[in-house]
Design an enzyme around this catalytic site. Structure first.
Site, PDB file in Angstrom:
ATOM      1  N   MET A  33      -9.798  -4.690  -8.908  1.00 53.39           N
ATOM      2  CA  MET A  33      -9.781  -5.993  -7.741  1.00 53.39           C
ATOM      3  C   MET A  33      -9.483  -7.714  -9.267  1.00 53.39           C
ATOM      4  O   MET A  33      -8.417  -8.020  -9.324  1.00 53.39           O
ATOM      5  CB  MET A  33     -11.282  -6.609  -7.541  1.00 53.39           C
ATOM      6  CG  MET A  33     -11.877  -5.780  -6.114  1.00 53.39           C
ATOM      7  SD  MET A  33     -13.016  -6.380  -5.503  1.00 53.39           S
ATOM      8  CE  MET A  33     -13.922  -6.218  -6.553  1.00 53.39           C
ATOM      9  N   TYR A  44     -11.993   3.206  -7.411  1.00 52.04           N
ATOM     10  CA  TYR A  44     -11.597   3.582  -6.640  1.00 52.04           C
ATOM     11  C   TYR A  44     -10.928   1.996  -6.068  1.00 52.04           C
ATOM     12  O   TYR A  44     -10.392   1.711  -4.743  1.00 52.04           O
ATOM     13  CB  TYR A  44     -12.607   3.220  -5.661  1.00 52.04           C
ATOM     14  CG  TYR A  44     -13.581   2.849  -5.129  1.00 52.04           C
ATOM     15  CD1 TYR A  44     -15.073   2.950  -6.816  1.00 52.04           C
ATOM     16  CD2 TYR A  44     -13.117   1.294  -4.564  1.00 52.04           C
ATOM     17  CE1 TYR A  44     -15.965   1.907  -6.306  1.00 52.04           C
ATOM     18  CE2 TYR A  44     -14.566   1.007  -4.325  1.00 52.04           C
ATOM     19  CZ  TYR A  44     -15.820   0.486  -5.439  1.00 52.04           C
ATOM     20  OH  TYR A  44     -16.672  -0.043  -4.945  1.00 52.04           O
ATOM     21  N   TYR A  98       0.992  -1.254   0.127  1.00 52.29           N
ATOM     22  CA  TYR A  98       0.068   0.097   0.008  1.00 52.29           C
ATOM     23  C   TYR A  98       1.329   1.028   0.007  1.00 52.29           C
ATOM     24  O   TYR A  98       1.926   1.182   0.507  1.00 52.29           O
ATOM     25  CB  TYR A  98      -0.988  -0.020   1.034  1.00 52.29           C
ATOM     26  CG  TYR A  98      -2.198   0.828   1.172  1.00 52.29           C
ATOM     27  CD1 TYR A  98      -3.176   0.235   0.152  1.00 52.29           C
ATOM     28  CD2 TYR A  98      -2.576   1.475   1.703  1.00 52.29           C
ATOM     29  CE1 TYR A  98      -4.497   1.023   0.051  1.00 52.29           C
ATOM     30  CE2 TYR A  98      -3.765   3.059   1.875  1.00 52.29           C
ATOM     31  CZ  TYR A  98      -4.378   2.107   0.606  1.00 52.29           C
ATOM     32  OH  TYR A  98      -5.655   2.803   0.498  1.00 52.29           O
ATOM     33  N   ASP A 116     -21.080 -13.752 -12.481  1.00 54.91           N
ATOM     34  CA  ASP A 116     -22.337 -14.491 -12.034  1.00 54.91           C
ATOM     35  C   ASP A 116     -21.836 -15.225 -10.970  1.00 54.91           C
ATOM     36  O   ASP A 116     -20.135 -15.167 -10.781  1.00 54.91           O
ATOM     37  CB  ASP A 116     -21.522 -14.740 -13.303  1.00 54.91           C
ATOM     38  CG  ASP A 116     -23.766 -15.863 -13.297  1.00 54.91           C
ATOM     39  OD1 ASP A 116     -24.766 -15.452 -12.419  1.00 54.91           O
ATOM     40  OD2 ASP A 116     -24.038 -16.407 -14.473  1.00 54.91           O
ATOM     41  N   LYS A 137     -17.950 -11.131   3.445  1.00 51.00           N
ATOM     42  CA  LYS A 137     -18.741 -11.431   4.554  1.00 51.00           C
ATOM     43  C   LYS A 137     -17.391 -10.663   5.336  1.00 51.00           C
ATOM     44  O   LYS A 137     -15.972 -10.563   4.600  1.00 51.00           O
ATOM     45  CB  LYS A 137     -18.275 -12.156   5.408  1.00 51.00           C
ATOM     46  CG  LYS A 137     -19.453 -12.101   7.069  1.00 51.00           C
ATOM     47  CD  LYS A 137     -19.015 -13.330   7.562  1.00 51.00           C
ATOM     48  CE  LYS A 137     -18.501 -14.147   7.323  1.00 51.00           C
ATOM     49  NZ  LYS A 137     -18.560 -16.140   7.860  1.00 51.00           N
ATOM     50  N   ASN A 139     -20.681  -5.473  -4.667  1.00 51.71           N
ATOM     51  CA  ASN A 139     -21.574  -6.386  -3.663  1.00 51.71           C
ATOM     52  C   ASN A 139     -20.003  -5.741  -2.883  1.00 51.71           C
ATOM     53  O   ASN A 139     -19.934  -6.616  -1.672  1.00 51.71           O
ATOM     54  CB  ASN A 139     -21.406  -7.602  -3.828  1.00 51.71           C
ATOM     55  CG  ASN A 139     -20.491  -8.156  -4.598  1.00 51.71           C
ATOM     56  OD1 ASN A 139     -19.971  -7.509  -5.398  1.00 51.71           O
ATOM     57  ND2 ASN A 139     -20.139  -9.649  -3.991  1.00 51.71           N
ATOM     58  N   SER A 140     -19.032  -5.241  -3.374  1.00 56.25           N
ATOM     59  CA  SER A 140     -18.130  -4.530  -2.180  1.00 56.25           C
ATOM     60  C   SER A 140     -18.775  -3.520  -1.313  1.00 56.25           C
ATOM     61  O   SER A 140     -19.893  -3.327  -1.230  1.00 56.25           O
ATOM     62  CB  SER A 140     -16.899  -3.524  -3.240  1.00 56.25           C
ATOM     63  OG  SER A 140     -17.680  -2.164  -2.808  1.00 56.25           O
ATOM     64  N   VAL A 196     -17.763  -0.597  -0.568  1.00 57.88           N
ATOM     65  CA  VAL A 196     -18.534   0.440  -1.143  1.00 57.88           C
ATOM     66  C   VAL A 196     -19.509   0.502  -2.029  1.00 57.88           C
ATOM     67  O   VAL A 196     -20.188   1.023  -1.854  1.00 57.88           O
ATOM     68  CB  VAL A 196     -16.938   1.087  -1.929  1.00 57.88           C
ATOM     69  CG1 VAL A 196     -17.957   2.714  -2.281  1.00 57.88           C
ATOM     70  CG2 VAL A 196     -16.482   0.939  -1.420  1.00 57.88           C
TER      71      VAL A 196
END
Lengths: 357, 357
Positions: B268, B265, B75, B198, B350, B174-175, B177
């Site tokens: 992935m 942002y 990071y 999917d 999760k 579904n992140s 954010v």
């Protein structure tokens, strides 16, 4: 072309508009295709200018990449057929309609809008489609002022606030816009880093661009390893211009300062711009595009627009701004000129200007 | 941890700070690596809070992707070693230094800055690094409010002016954010189109996101052929959020309205965003990035920042905004939690929250 009647010097000052009949020779097309195939020199009799109309004699009109793409049907602007080709020119006012207030016969004008069809000896336009320019502005400069110098001007002004000493970087640095960028950077005390493809006559090209105002000119290979910015010789650029795409754009991006913007105005490599996620997020690099046609439409009457033309014309009059290398070609040699313009890959070579003066 | 002395209920109101010695158990690391390898639970005796310092007991602290990446050394924010891991939390004020004016023991606080090291039972922070939040804000919501909901809030507010009924589109919908975006869109009367990969349980996922406020959820395949925008069912989006990159970002771009902006942002897929020249120039599509850490630094004391926290907390209190699905994990189970967080490709599963309450 033929003028069937000699014109009085200033028809409007005499309070009347003389009748006349002008035969215009125009490069027209009725379908998309290669310019040499679909353009035809057609004679048309022009009606006298009425109301706010203006009859002009075109003096010079350049062959721009977008003109060719429009004829090919590859440009987002779609003309109505039959269409006269060409979008830029400098013209002389011959005669004006009785409601024209701001233009006089004899004045030089340039078009304020695209799609007027400028590859013609004469045309009738509306007064509000024309801008008077000083006769001290050379024909080549005036004929090519509304697209490329304006693109350079707006891209330097509208994306990042630059201060004297700041650096601008661009690829395709020998394009017509690229040359305009170098000259405006010099006039505005900005550092201008140009990137060009390597070629046998690279030394000559570098010298030519440095003469126009480029601070440094690098080849695509040299820009990969340069330490101009790391060493502090030049400030990291806040603004980059891209007319190439692909790897060339990626290399330019690497040098951008935090918060920097890359403005794309062309894609000569036909490859997209690849934007790494890291610089977008962590360096706040932004990728924008610029299209002069849209800006002009959205700012048709804006004071910024007149101010821009004023500044550019002043720079030309002061010999601080010159047209790109060009060759004047008679209208009836348009096929050769269009072919020659096309054979220069990416249109970065000589500019061809149709000469009707 | 052990508190060697019972605390008076409000030390400051009595005009003195009682001496105490708190042993904090902290997840520390002294080198970069995988969390389960380099993190160690270390006990440290904390000095009493002086001046503007505040002793807090951490109640809950989430495991965010950026926390893991920071520990891995991947990071852009580099901690000083030895470092306590973690950046977000909700904590209870235990005791304050004698110059602290705005915080009382017993209040709940969240950090206003990253890098404070929140994976610990107790910590001493400065008053100006903390923001009091209502105890009506649930622990999971408070512990996760400073990064993802704020990212969603700023991206919806700071790039394009949106009006009720306007459409926002995002991939990775579904992140954490993404879920925040859906909920804010519902609260602000915006249409929210989400794109997800999917998967076998796609129906369940769609339903779950629609419950949060998504107007429509499409798979990557469905978004390629949807006529939601062409048909006028929804307005073309002016704003897109991208946390995936690659083809997913390209497909989203196709649906953007003229002048639209894609804000990246995350990345992935680890593939860059590919930006076609045409849309950049002729559709005036712009590509920007957003990093909450930078925004927070640049707007540390800005009224917009406090306003944002106020609005978000109000939405939580009104049950219009919930934390992503999560599991509370005791601090000494951090290795299992960190591994589990890593095995969810792209961290979209999760959320694990360390629970020290």
């Amino acid at each position: 072309m033929m003028l069937r009647q000699t014109l009085p010097r200033n028809t409007r000052s005499q309070g009347l508009v003389r009748q006349m009949a002008v035969m215009a020779k125009s490069l027209k097309y009725t379908q998309y295709g290669e310019p040499q195939d679909v353009l035809h020199l057609v004679e048309t009799q022009l009606a006298d200018p009425k109301d706010k109309q203006v009859l002009v004699k075109i003096l010079a009109a350049p062959i721009n990449p977008a003109d060719i793409n429009t004829i090919q049907g590859k440009y987002p602007v779609k003309p109505k057929f039959p269409a006269v080709a060409g979008n830029e020119c400098v013209a002389e006012v011959i005669c004006v309609g009785d409601k024209v207030k701001g233009l006089q016969p004899g004045e030089h004008v340039v078009p304020l809008t695209t799609g007027l069809g400028t590859w013609t000896t004469h045309a009738v336009y509306n007064e509000d489609q024309l801008l008077a320019v000083s006769k001290n502005v050379g024909l080549a400069e005036a004929a090519t002022i509304t697209v490329n110098p304006c693109t350079a001007y707006r891209m330097l002004r509208d994306f990042v606030k630059l201060s004297p000493g700041d650096t601008v970087i661009q690829n395709g640095a020998n394009s017509a816009v690229g040359q305009a960028v170098h000259q405006l950077c010099r006039a505005w005390n900005l550092r201008s880093v140009g990137i060009v493809r390597d070629r046998p006559e690279i030394g000559e090209l570098k010298q030519q661009l440095e003469c126009l105002g480029a601070t440094v000119v690098l080849t695509e290979a040299e820009v990969r390893t340069t330490d101009l910015f790391k060493s502090g010789t030049l400030k990291k650029p806040k603004l980059a211009f891209n007319c190439v795409g692909g790897k060339s754009a990626t290399e330019v991006t690497r040098h951008l300062d935090n918060g920097g913007i890359m403005v794309t105005y062309g894609g000569m490599s036909r490859e997209p711009v690849t934007v790494a996620t890291g610089p977008l997020i962590f360096k706040d690099i932004a990728f924008r595009g610029f299209w002069m046609t849209r800006w002009s439409k959205e700012n048709y009457d804006a004071p910024e627009r007149l101010q821009m033309f004023k500044e550019l014309c002043e720079l030309v009059e002061q010999r601080k701004f010159v047209a790109p290398p060009h060759e004047m070609v008679p209208l009836d040699k348009f096929k050769e000129a269009a072919s020659a313009a096309l054979t220069f890959k990416g249109f970065t070579g000589k500019k061809y200007i149709l000469n009707m003066s």
